[in-house]
Design an enzyme around this catalytic site. Structure first.
Site, PDB file in Angstrom:
ATOM      1  N   ALA A   1       8.962  -4.332  12.798  1.00 50.80           N
ATOM      2  CA  ALA A   1       9.100  -5.093  11.548  1.00 50.80           C
ATOM      3  C   ALA A   1      10.550  -5.492  11.269  1.00 50.80           C
ATOM      4  O   ALA A   1      10.799  -6.571  10.727  1.00 50.80           O
ATOM      5  CB  ALA A   1       8.548  -4.257  10.389  1.00 50.80           C
TER       6      ALA A   1
ATOM      7  N   CYS B   1      -0.436  12.022 -16.577  1.00 50.30           N
ATOM      8  CA  CYS B   1      -1.090  13.068 -17.367  1.00 50.30           C
ATOM      9  C   CYS B   1      -2.601  12.887 -17.254  1.00 50.30           C
ATOM     10  O   CYS B   1      -3.125  11.789 -17.456  1.00 50.30           O
ATOM     11  CB  CYS B   1      -0.655  12.974 -18.827  1.00 50.30           C
ATOM     12  SG  CYS B   1      -1.585  14.091 -19.887  1.00 50.30           S
TER      13      CYS B   1
ATOM     14  N   GLN C   1       0.860  -1.201   0.000  1.00 47.17           N
ATOM     15  CA  GLN C   1       0.000   0.000   0.000  1.00 47.17           C
ATOM     16  C   GLN C   1       0.886   1.237   0.000  1.00 47.17           C
ATOM     17  O   GLN C   1       0.393   2.351  -0.109  1.00 47.17           O
ATOM     18  CB  GLN C   1      -0.866   0.021   1.259  1.00 47.17           C
ATOM     19  CG  GLN C   1      -1.821  -1.139   1.374  1.00 47.17           C
ATOM     20  CD  GLN C   1      -2.469  -1.154   2.755  1.00 47.17           C
ATOM     21  OE1 GLN C   1      -3.470  -0.497   2.993  1.00 47.17           O
ATOM     22  NE2 GLN C   1      -1.901  -1.910   3.665  1.00 47.17           N
TER      23      GLN C   1
ATOM     24  N   HIS D   1      -1.403   1.339  -4.384  1.00 50.92           N
ATOM     25  CA  HIS D   1      -1.800   2.744  -4.176  1.00 50.92           C
ATOM     26  C   HIS D   1      -0.915   3.723  -4.945  1.00 50.92           C
ATOM     27  O   HIS D   1      -0.845   4.898  -4.601  1.00 50.92           O
ATOM     28  CB  HIS D   1      -1.784   3.076  -2.674  1.00 50.92           C
ATOM     29  CG  HIS D   1      -2.891   2.405  -1.920  1.00 50.92           C
ATOM     30  ND1 HIS D   1      -2.929   2.325  -0.547  1.00 50.92           N
ATOM     31  CD2 HIS D   1      -4.021   1.786  -2.357  1.00 50.92           C
ATOM     32  CE1 HIS D   1      -4.038   1.677  -0.177  1.00 50.92           C
ATOM     33  NE2 HIS D   1      -4.698   1.337  -1.254  1.00 50.92           N
TER      34      HIS D   1
ATOM     35  N   ASN E   1       2.849  -6.990  13.285  1.00 46.12           N
ATOM     36  CA  ASN E   1       2.570  -5.577  13.580  1.00 46.12           C
ATOM     37  C   ASN E   1       3.203  -5.215  14.913  1.00 46.12           C
ATOM     38  O   ASN E   1       3.493  -6.078  15.731  1.00 46.12           O
ATOM     39  CB  ASN E   1       1.053  -5.323  13.616  1.00 46.12           C
ATOM     40  CG  ASN E   1       0.701  -3.873  13.390  1.00 46.12           C
ATOM     41  OD1 ASN E   1       1.142  -2.978  14.137  1.00 46.12           O
ATOM     42  ND2 ASN E   1      -0.070  -3.593  12.362  1.00 46.12           N
ATOM     43  N   LEU E   2       3.401  -3.932  15.085  1.00 41.68           N
ATOM     44  CA  LEU E   2       3.930  -3.431  16.349  1.00 41.68           C
ATOM     45  C   LEU E   2       2.948  -3.681  17.483  1.00 41.68           C
ATOM     46  O   LEU E   2       3.321  -3.936  18.616  1.00 41.68           O
ATOM     47  CB  LEU E   2       4.160  -1.925  16.189  1.00 41.68           C
ATOM     48  CG  LEU E   2       5.160  -1.213  17.067  1.00 41.68           C
ATOM     49  CD1 LEU E   2       6.504  -1.914  17.070  1.00 41.68           C
ATOM     50  CD2 LEU E   2       5.319   0.226  16.588  1.00 41.68           C
TER      51      LEU E   2
ATOM     52  N   VAL F   1       3.590   4.083  -1.046  1.00 43.78           N
ATOM     53  CA  VAL F   1       3.935   4.778  -2.287  1.00 43.78           C
ATOM     54  C   VAL F   1       5.443   5.058  -2.335  1.00 43.78           C
ATOM     55  O   VAL F   1       5.940   5.620  -3.311  1.00 43.78           O
ATOM     56  CB  VAL F   1       3.115   6.083  -2.440  1.00 43.78           C
ATOM     57  CG1 VAL F   1       1.634   5.766  -2.612  1.00 43.78           C
ATOM     58  CG2 VAL F   1       3.313   7.029  -1.258  1.00 43.78           C
ATOM     59  N   ASP F   2       6.168   4.672  -1.292  1.00 47.23           N
ATOM     60  CA  ASP F   2       7.624   4.839  -1.331  1.00 47.23           C
ATOM     61  C   ASP F   2       8.245   3.749  -2.212  1.00 47.23           C
ATOM     62  O   ASP F   2       7.539   2.833  -2.675  1.00 47.23           O
ATOM     63  CB  ASP F   2       8.214   4.834   0.090  1.00 47.23           C
ATOM     64  CG  ASP F   2       8.075   3.479   0.799  1.00 47.23           C
ATOM     65  OD1 ASP F   2       8.481   2.459   0.217  1.00 47.23           O
ATOM     66  OD2 ASP F   2       7.582   3.443   1.945  1.00 47.23           O
TER      67      ASP F   2
END
Ligand code: NAD
EC number: 2.3.1.286
Length: 236
Positions: free
Chosen positions: A221, A120, A94, A112, A205-206, A96-97
């Site tokens: 993680a 464009c 998910q 994502h 998960n944390l 975007v990095d």
């Protein structure tokens, strides 16, 4: 999980990049805390105030491209696993990095979108971008300014690669969610799709997220991901 899995789908969220220094969506002091989602992550927000949206993603892009931003041991462990595992594997993020690809992941889908891409509005063509994006940026296809947007899926928009993701979910025998709160649909529903098929579901998960995965592993993680995936590769 009794036997070694043959086909694995992994979903990652903002939590896997937290230890690299990228704020999660829900962190109380994060970048997102000062920017209401409606303003910076919806098509309506972009229509209302595109300058604010450009600025927000420019800031995040600059942070991603800074010297100190690097993949962490969780990203690296997933990339290593993908190349050593002899079954089917798909990593859906998910995020975007670009930290998964920088760590060496190849079988990767960005559902994502990607911070280092722009699109464009006329042709829908997608281009790489490493600089700031704004009204004056000239589109490489139309050659005019003002019709480019970040290639990021905003709330209310359809996530990318859903057919491929659903096909993988329909044939996997292990589903692992890492560092995601399970608040953003449709990614939050992936584990239910897996559970309906009686696929083993695991959450790394944390902290507790309140979702009923079969197995929960709590911790940062950078520790839980290498341990969990290295274990699968151990000869039984
Ligand atoms: P979220 O912020 O809603 O949840 C983050 C989850 O990660 C929480 O459950 C938290 O407990 C967990 N977490 C935090 N630090 C962790 C660590 N060190 N180890 C393991 N787990 C940890 O994020 P989300 O579920 O991914 O949803 C947010 C949306 O915002 C996504 O759509 C994503 O695209 C976007 N987003 C992306 C980035 C990024 O690209 N890095 C960053 C922020 C937000």
């Amino acid at each position: 999980m009794n036997s070694r899995p043959r086909s694995i789908v992994v979903l990652t969220g903002a939590g896997i990049s937290a230890e690299s220094g990228i704020e999660t969506f829900r962190a109380a002091d994060g970048l997102w805390a000062n920017h209401p989602v409606d303003d910076v992550a919806t098509p309506e927000g972009f229509e209302r105030n595109p300058q604010l949206v450009y600025q927000f993603y420019n800031q995040r892009r600059r942070q991603l491209l800074s010297q100190e931003m690097r993949p962490n041991p969780a990203h690296t462990a997933l990339a290593r696993f993908e190349h050593e595992f002899d079954g089917e594997f798909l990593l859906v993020t998910q995020n975007v990095d670009n930290l998964h690809e920088r760590a060496g992941s190849d079988k990767l889908l960005h559902m994502h979108g990607e911070l280092l891409k722009m699109r464009c509005l006329n042709s829908k063509l997608i281009f790489d971008i490493n600089e700031d994006l704004d009204f004056d940026t000239h589109c490489r296809c139309c050659r005019s300014a003002g019709n480019l947007r970040p290639h990021v899926v905003w709330f209310g928009e359809m996530p990318l690669h859903m057919n491929q993701i659903n096909n993988a979910l329909e044939s996997c025998d292990l589903f692992v969610a890492i560092g995601t709160s399970g608040n953003v649909y449709p990614a939050s529903g992936f584990y239910q799709t897996a559970k309906i098929r009686r696929v083993h579901t695991v959450e790394l998960n944390l902290e507790e997220t309140g979702s009923s995965f079969d197995t929960h592993v709590y911790g940062p993680a950078t520790e839980t991901v290498p341990q969990f995936f290295d274990q699968i590769l151990q000869p039984s």
